[in-house]
Design a protein around this motif. Structure first.
Motif, short mmCIF file in Angstrom:
data_model
loop_
_atom_site.label_atom_id
_atom_site.label_comp_id
_atom_site.label_asym_id
_atom_site.label_seq_id
_atom_site.Cartn_x
_atom_site.Cartn_y
_atom_site.Cartn_z
N THR A 114 2.73 -0.65 -3.58
CA THR A 114 2.08 -1.54 -2.92
C THR A 114 0.31 -1.38 -3.08
O THR A 114 -0.12 -2.36 -2.68
CB THR A 114 2.03 -1.07 -1.27
OG1 THR A 114 1.55 0.35 -1.06
CG2 THR A 114 3.44 -0.83 -1.04
N LYS A 213 0.77 -7.42 4.30
CA LYS A 213 0.79 -7.60 2.93
C LYS A 213 1.96 -7.20 2.16
O LYS A 213 2.66 -7.94 0.99
CB LYS A 213 -0.51 -7.27 2.14
CG LYS A 213 -1.71 -7.57 2.93
CD LYS A 213 -2.88 -7.32 1.99
CE LYS A 213 -4.20 -7.69 2.65
NZ LYS A 213 -5.20 -6.58 2.51
N ALA A 214 2.44 -6.13 2.50
CA ALA A 214 3.75 -5.44 1.88
C ALA A 214 4.51 -4.55 2.89
O ALA A 214 3.93 -4.10 3.86
CB ALA A 214 3.37 -4.62 0.74
N ARG A 247 10.63 -11.13 -5.33
CA ARG A 247 9.52 -10.56 -4.54
C ARG A 247 9.69 -9.00 -4.21
O ARG A 247 8.59 -8.43 -3.50
CB ARG A 247 9.31 -11.27 -3.26
CG ARG A 247 8.90 -12.81 -3.48
CD ARG A 247 7.96 -12.99 -4.48
NE ARG A 247 6.68 -12.43 -4.17
CZ ARG A 247 5.84 -12.89 -3.48
NH1 ARG A 247 5.79 -14.44 -3.10
NH2 ARG A 247 4.54 -12.52 -3.09
N TRP A 248 10.61 -8.30 -4.59
CA TRP A 248 10.49 -6.96 -4.19
C TRP A 248 11.13 -5.92 -5.41
O TRP A 248 11.77 -6.64 -6.32
CB TRP A 248 11.82 -6.76 -2.97
CG TRP A 248 12.97 -7.55 -3.24
CD1 TRP A 248 13.41 -8.94 -2.68
CD2 TRP A 248 14.41 -7.04 -3.72
NE1 TRP A 248 14.47 -9.11 -3.02
CE2 TRP A 248 15.21 -8.03 -3.73
CE3 TRP A 248 14.73 -6.08 -4.54
CZ2 TRP A 248 16.59 -8.05 -4.05
CZ3 TRP A 248 15.76 -5.76 -5.19
CH2 TRP A 248 16.85 -6.84 -5.01
N SER A 262 6.84 -7.51 -1.86
CA SER A 262 5.34 -7.69 -1.68
C SER A 262 5.31 -9.30 -1.26
O SER A 262 6.08 -10.14 -1.54
CB SER A 262 4.93 -7.75 -3.35
OG SER A 262 3.99 -8.77 -3.42
N ARG A 263 4.39 -9.47 -0.11
CA ARG A 263 4.66 -10.62 0.64
C ARG A 263 3.56 -11.70 0.35
O ARG A 263 2.40 -11.51 0.09
CB ARG A 263 4.57 -10.62 2.15
CG ARG A 263 5.83 -9.76 2.66
CD ARG A 263 5.76 -8.89 3.78
NE ARG A 263 5.32 -9.46 4.78
CZ ARG A 263 5.54 -10.49 5.60
NH1 ARG A 263 7.08 -10.82 5.70
NH2 ARG A 263 4.84 -10.81 6.62
#
Ligand SMILES: C[S@@+](CC[C@H](N)C(=O)[O-])C[C@H]1O[C@@H](n2cnc3c(N)ncnc32)[C@H](O)[C@@H]1O
Length: 263
Positions: A114, A213-214, A247-248, A262-263
């Motif tokens: 992260t 954010k994560a 995304r992961w 992770s967003r």
């Protein structure tokens, strides 16, 4: 007195559930009254649910032992003494007990993915605050542990004070209306199945209201009873449904699998 108030009162009088926060007792009481055949049967229904999602992980004696472990520390304990106390407390809750063999590396590796967070919110934290000595957080990083038990928040705050950190632990019911605090990283460890048992839509609803954010989601690879039952595959499918593709990242350890979103 309403049926709800009477049931909350009965739960509040029980040894096992007296420290559960008001919001959660009220919510579980309403849920039990809506599905029990008669108000008299609702208490057993409510107790069964609370046991399944909270009581099964740690007994009232475990909270007492955690408090005594903190009481036994000298006024200005060495880092080694605090770590020893933390290991002892981590053993008191089923979830953190299972994580002990990997505690020294799982957080370091997750936070390497992260990036070092300036703030962490630990949702449905259980006794996870006692893993702080191995999280590698910067001294100025804000760590906020939240769960549904007042006593647990008190215990976590005592530890935070010992570690020279703000006493940020509090009660927060993830199925309630309260907005979630913002953070660089949110931890939601081994808790999605537990939320799902309270409301089938809860995992998606909670992920939808995260402000970070994560997010780090994890799942146990064995049930409390010690059986495996295809958990790895079914939780993986769940993640594929819940998180956007690509995304992961996944990290698997003995006993626990982590998904870093992770967003
Ligand atoms: C399996 S334990 C995981 C504890 C911790 N995250 C860990 O990994 O060590 C599930 C936790 O969810 C908490 N919990 C259950 N329902 C909750 C809710 N509605 N809101 C917040 N926390 C909840 C329980 O009290 C318990 O500490």
């Amino acid at each position: 007195v309403s049926d709800e108030a009477r049931l909350v009162g009965a739960l509040r009088d029980s040894r096992k559930y007296r420290h559960v926060c008001d919001e959660t007792l009220g919510r579980v009481a309403r849920w039990a009254l809506a599905r029990a055949a008669a108000p008299a049967a609702a208490e057993a229904v409510a107790r069964r649910k609370l046991h399944q999602v909270y009581g099964a992980y740690a007994t009232p004696e475990a909270w007492r032992t955690a408090e005594k472990t903190l009481d036994a520390l000298p006024p200005a304990p060495s880092a080694a003494a605090v770590e020893e106390a933390c290991r002892r407390v981590l053993r008191l809750h089923a979830s953190t007990r299972e994580r002990l063999p990997i505690v020294e590396r799982c957080f370091a590796e997750v936070f390497a993915i992260t990036g070092p967070p300036a703030s962490v919110v630990d949702l449905a934290c259980g006794l996870d605050p006692f893993a702080l000595p191995w999280m590698g957080l910067a001294p100025a990083a804000l760590y906020t542990p939240l769960d549904i038990d007042e006593r647990l928040a008190g215990i976590a705050n005592r530890l935070l004070a010992l570690l020279g950190r703000p006493r940020s632990a509090a009660c927060l019911d993830l199925l309630g209306d309260a907005p979630l605090p913002e953070a660089d990283v949110v931890l939601l460890l081994k808790s999605l199945p537990c939320l799902e048992r309270q409301d089938a839509g809860a995992p998606a609803a909670v992920l939808g209201k995260l402000r970070c954010k994560a997010a780090v989601l994890s799942f146990p690879l064995k049930s409390l009873g010690g059986r495996e039952r295809g958990m790895r595959e079914s939780y993986h499918r769940r993640i594929e449904e819940l998180l956007p593709r690509g995304r992961w990242t996944k990290r698997e350890y003995p006993g626990e699998v982590f998904y870093i979103w992770s967003r």
